[in-house]
Design an enzyme around this catalytic site. Structure first.
Site, mmCIF file in Angstrom:
data_model
loop_
_atom_site.group_PDB
_atom_site.id
_atom_site.type_symbol
_atom_site.label_atom_id
_atom_site.label_comp_id
_atom_site.label_asym_id
_atom_site.label_seq_id
_atom_site.Cartn_x
_atom_site.Cartn_y
_atom_site.Cartn_z
ATOM 1 N N LYS A 98 0.858 -1.185 0.000
ATOM 2 C CA LYS A 98 0.000 0.000 0.000
ATOM 3 C C LYS A 98 0.892 1.232 0.000
ATOM 4 O O LYS A 98 1.813 1.334 0.816
ATOM 5 C CB LYS A 98 -0.870 -0.016 1.273
ATOM 6 N N GLN A 119 7.180 4.101 3.951
ATOM 7 C CA GLN A 119 5.768 3.703 3.962
ATOM 8 C C GLN A 119 5.561 2.413 4.762
ATOM 9 O O GLN A 119 4.542 2.253 5.437
ATOM 10 C CB GLN A 119 5.297 3.497 2.516
ATOM 11 N N LYS A 122 5.433 3.479 8.325
ATOM 12 C CA LYS A 122 4.250 4.312 8.549
ATOM 13 C C LYS A 122 2.988 3.448 8.625
ATOM 14 O O LYS A 122 2.170 3.598 9.532
ATOM 15 C CB LYS A 122 4.136 5.295 7.385
ATOM 16 N N LYS A 134 5.486 2.054 -3.067
ATOM 17 C CA LYS A 134 5.375 3.395 -3.651
ATOM 18 C C LYS A 134 5.640 3.251 -5.142
ATOM 19 O O LYS A 134 6.361 2.341 -5.554
ATOM 20 C CB LYS A 134 6.411 4.343 -3.022
ATOM 21 N N GLY A 173 -2.890 8.305 -4.276
ATOM 22 C CA GLY A 173 -2.273 9.516 -4.819
ATOM 23 C C GLY A 173 -1.019 9.922 -4.054
ATOM 24 O O GLY A 173 -0.678 9.352 -3.025
ATOM 25 N N ASP A 174 -0.330 10.900 -4.582
ATOM 26 C CA ASP A 174 0.822 11.546 -3.921
ATOM 27 C C ASP A 174 1.066 12.809 -4.746
ATOM 28 O O ASP A 174 0.141 13.282 -5.445
ATOM 29 C CB ASP A 174 2.043 10.611 -3.920
ATOM 30 N N THR A 217 -4.522 13.487 5.546
ATOM 31 C CA THR A 217 -3.079 13.642 5.820
ATOM 32 C C THR A 217 -2.822 14.959 6.546
ATOM 33 O O THR A 217 -2.132 14.998 7.580
ATOM 34 C CB THR A 217 -2.271 13.581 4.511
ATOM 35 N N ASN A 248 -2.478 19.201 -1.560
ATOM 36 C CA ASN A 248 -3.458 18.512 -0.708
ATOM 37 C C ASN A 248 -3.098 18.586 0.770
ATOM 38 O O ASN A 248 -3.920 18.980 1.608
ATOM 39 C CB ASN A 248 -3.566 17.045 -1.176
ATOM 40 N N SER A 386 -7.038 5.736 4.024
ATOM 41 C CA SER A 386 -7.030 4.832 2.865
ATOM 42 C C SER A 386 -7.322 3.400 3.320
ATOM 43 O O SER A 386 -8.042 2.662 2.646
ATOM 44 C CB SER A 386 -5.678 4.859 2.158
HETATM 45 P P1 NDP Z 1 0.464 17.936 -4.109
HETATM 46 O O1 NDP Z 1 0.899 17.569 -5.480
HETATM 47 O O2 NDP Z 1 -0.983 18.121 -3.847
HETATM 48 O O3 NDP Z 1 1.224 19.259 -3.623
HETATM 49 C C1 NDP Z 1 2.621 19.298 -3.587
HETATM 50 C C2 NDP Z 1 3.035 20.683 -3.158
HETATM 51 O O4 NDP Z 1 4.433 20.681 -2.929
HETATM 52 C C3 NDP Z 1 2.777 21.755 -4.220
HETATM 53 O O5 NDP Z 1 2.547 22.980 -3.593
HETATM 54 C C4 NDP Z 1 4.100 21.753 -4.989
HETATM 55 O O6 NDP Z 1 4.357 22.963 -5.683
HETATM 56 C C5 NDP Z 1 5.073 21.583 -3.849
HETATM 57 N N1 NDP Z 1 6.313 20.971 -4.339
HETATM 58 C C6 NDP Z 1 6.441 19.793 -4.994
HETATM 59 N N2 NDP Z 1 7.729 19.577 -5.308
HETATM 60 C C7 NDP Z 1 8.408 20.643 -4.856
HETATM 61 C C8 NDP Z 1 9.778 21.009 -4.869
HETATM 62 N N3 NDP Z 1 10.707 20.233 -5.436
HETATM 63 N N4 NDP Z 1 10.119 22.190 -4.282
HETATM 64 C C9 NDP Z 1 9.188 22.998 -3.709
HETATM 65 N N5 NDP Z 1 7.884 22.697 -3.667
HETATM 66 C C10 NDP Z 1 7.498 21.546 -4.229
HETATM 67 O O7 NDP Z 1 1.071 16.801 -3.154
HETATM 68 P P2 NDP Z 1 0.621 16.378 -1.690
HETATM 69 O O8 NDP Z 1 0.156 17.557 -0.931
HETATM 70 O O9 NDP Z 1 -0.247 15.204 -1.830
HETATM 71 O O10 NDP Z 1 1.997 15.847 -1.094
HETATM 72 C C11 NDP Z 1 2.919 16.703 -0.420
HETATM 73 C C12 NDP Z 1 3.856 15.864 0.430
HETATM 74 O O11 NDP Z 1 3.077 15.089 1.367
HETATM 75 C C13 NDP Z 1 4.702 14.851 -0.324
HETATM 76 O O12 NDP Z 1 5.930 14.693 0.341
HETATM 77 C C14 NDP Z 1 3.899 13.561 -0.196
HETATM 78 O O13 NDP Z 1 4.697 12.401 -0.349
HETATM 79 C C15 NDP Z 1 3.407 13.714 1.238
HETATM 80 N N6 NDP Z 1 2.253 12.901 1.577
HETATM 81 C C16 NDP Z 1 1.063 13.038 0.900
HETATM 82 C C17 NDP Z 1 -0.025 12.278 1.268
HETATM 83 C C18 NDP Z 1 -1.370 12.490 0.671
HETATM 84 O O14 NDP Z 1 -2.340 11.921 1.200
HETATM 85 N N7 NDP Z 1 -1.517 13.285 -0.365
HETATM 86 C C19 NDP Z 1 0.092 11.227 2.304
HETATM 87 C C20 NDP Z 1 1.356 11.232 3.012
HETATM 88 C C21 NDP Z 1 2.393 12.019 2.616
HETATM 89 P P3 NDP Z 1 4.246 22.977 -7.285
HETATM 90 O O15 NDP Z 1 2.768 22.946 -7.574
HETATM 91 O O16 NDP Z 1 4.910 24.238 -7.698
HETATM 92 O O17 NDP Z 1 4.953 21.759 -7.778
#
Ligand code: NDP
Length: 453
Positions: A98, A119, A122, A134, A173-174, A217, A248, A386
């Site tokens: 997962k 993961q 976690k 992943k 998603g991620d 999250t 997100n 999830s």
């Molecule tokens: P999203 O795609 O919804 O948002 C990602 C955000 O991070 C955007 O604002 C993006 O900006 C920014 N970002 C991405 N890459 C970079 C970078 N290299 N430098 C600066 N900013 C960056 O992703 P999520 O919110 O889903 O995920 C964010 C984090 O949370 C990740 O590490 C993910 O693995 C983790 N996570 C997410 C979960 C979930 O349920 N969604 C669960 C557990 C962990 P831009 O639009 O400019 O790229």
């Protein structure tokens, strides 16, 4: 090399890391994630020959399986495009694989191996029966039309579908994979298999999704922060919060922080951060949600709309705050930035993103007595809901929002308790150590039960 009972902790650590780096050259993120875990697990297992003899940590750092495939698709101009797709199935000792799918131009095997390893811990911490995986692709969804994203998702799923299943491996998603992408991926899986099963989570509510999944999250990471503060007799009311990201995790973390009385003064994306000294409010947050999920615009537009400052190319850790939540990506707080946060009065950090804090920056927080919640504990709320989505799909039922919110709150509190149990060091709670040991024990004991497989 045979098992050597006479090595000191330091010798064992050196031997282990040398072997890992040799077997996985040029995979810096993977080395970093394993090093952080090994630093607490190797001392923990040192006087436990059962784990050491069975080579549990070595086995956990060698993924069960790595699948890599070519993804060919056509853009709107009829050009053939080629990307690389992956699924890293790290460990299924305590349940089916997962973990999310990431679509981002920087995705490579090192990133996905670190994420699948994290993961595994976690998912164990949630208390639910889920193994760790992943996947993703170096496909960059930015600037692509809906049709291009759909064609890419369909091509990607065509290659992935034979490796996943509701009892085998359940992606989600991620970064770069939100509601739109999950819809296209699920639709293609259904078309290929002629089955409607819970093979993905994060689905739309119309086709098997769960309430509270999109919030989980961000909300969960704030609940963990709340529990850490409570442990020290503090609360979120009146605290100033600095957040990175605007996806997100960041937006729902901001929403929950506001609901609990904190003032959220920053958000960011990969182009820079905005500083809003008055703090976000529900109207501003709705603007961000529409900006990022519908118009897919840049964070600087917020600065223009609300007449606040935008700092291009910078990260928000120079802003004074009480609490900080990195919610964008890995390695986004370095040592100097951690020092700035400490100097400016930050008392707690909760990681919404995966491994956003570099290892030496974690050391800065810990030495300064800052409460520090590592991602594998703090952001486990997403995968926990999830897991609840999977249960609802299997039983063909839907729980209410209240029921799911209650379950999420309880799961986060239990994760906090498990971290405290294994991480207490006098007055200070080492949540990194607590999360690593608590996550390790369940997986390790299941692996011991299976013998050498
Ligand atoms: P999203 O795609 O919804 O948002 C990602 C955000 O991070 C955007 O604002 C993006 O900006 C920014 N970002 C991405 N890459 C970079 C970078 N290299 N430098 C600066 N900013 C960056 O992703 P999520 O919110 O889903 O995920 C964010 C984090 O949370 C990740 O590490 C993910 O693995 C983790 N996570 C997410 C979960 C979930 O349920 N969604 C669960 C557990 C962990 P831009 O639009 O400019 O790229």
């Amino acid at each position: 090399m045979s098992y050597d009972n006479n090595l000191s902790v330091k010798q064992e650590m050196d031997r282990f890391m040398k072997g890992l780096v040799r077997r996985n050259p040029c995979e810096d993120e993977f080395h970093q994630a394993v090093h952080e875990v090994a630093t607490t697990i190797i001392p923990y297992v040192h006087d436990k020959p059962l784990y050491r003899k069975a080579r549990i940590l070595e086995r956990m750092t060698e993924p069960d399986r790595i699948i890599s495939f070519r993804v060919c698709w056509e853009d709107d101009d009829g050009n053939v495009r080629v990307n690389r797709g992956y699924r890293v199935q790290c460990n299924n000792a305590i349940g089916p694989y997962k973990g999310g799918l990431r679509f981002h131009h920087e995705v490579n095997l090192s990133t996905l191996k670190f994420l699948s390893f994290e993961q595994t811990f976690k998912n164990s911490l949630t208390g639910l029966p889920m193994g760790g995986a992943k996947g993703g692709s170096d496909f960059n969804p930015k600037g692509k039309s809906d049709h291009e994203v759909m064609r890419f998702c369909q091509a990607f799923m065509t290659l992935l579908s034979s490796h996943i299943g509701a009892d085998v491996d359940i992606p989600a998603g991620d970064i770069g994979v939100g509601a739109r992408e999950i819809g296209y991926l699920f639709g293609q899986h259904k078309r290929l298999t002629n089955e409607f099963t819970g093979v993905l989570t994060g689905k739309g509510l119309e086709y098997g999704g769960s309430l509270v999944r999109q919030e989980a999250t961000g909300y969960g990471a704030v609940y963990f922060l709340e529990d850490m503060l409570k442990e020290k007799g503090e609360g979120l009311e009146g605290k100033t919060a600095v957040i990175s990201g605007s996806g997100n995790v960041a937006t729902f973390a901001a929403k929950k922080l506001m609901a609990l009385g904190a003032r959220v003064v920053t958000l960011s994306d990969s182009s820079g951060y905005i500083y809003d000294p008055d703090g976000l409010n529900p109207e501003k947050l709705n603007y961000i949600l529409a900006l990022k999920t519908v118009r897919r615009g840049r964070i600087s537009e917020y600065a223009e709309e609300y007449n606040v400052k935008f700092f291009p190319g910078k990260r928000p850790w120079e802003v004074a705050c009480d609490v900080a939540m990195p919610c964008a990506t890995q390695n986004e707080i370095n040592k100097q930035e951690a020092e700035a946060l400490v100097a400016n009065g930050c008392i707690a950090v909760s990681e919404g993103a995966n491994m956003p804090t570099e290892e030496d920056a974690i050391g800065v927080f810990q030495r300064a007595g800052v409460m520090f919640a590592p991602s594998k504990a703090a952001n486990a709320g997403g995968v926990a809901v999830s897991g609840l989505e999977m249960s609802q799909n299997s039983a063909r039922i839907s729980w209410t929002e209240d029921e799911l919110n209650k379950q999420l709150r309880e799961i986060m509190a239990k994760i906090h308790d498990r971290c405290v149990e294994h991480g207490r060091e006098g007055e200070y709670i080492d949540y990194v150590k607590g999360a690593n040991i608590a996550g390790f024990i369940k997986v390790a004991d299941a692996m011991l039960a299976y013998g050498v497989v």
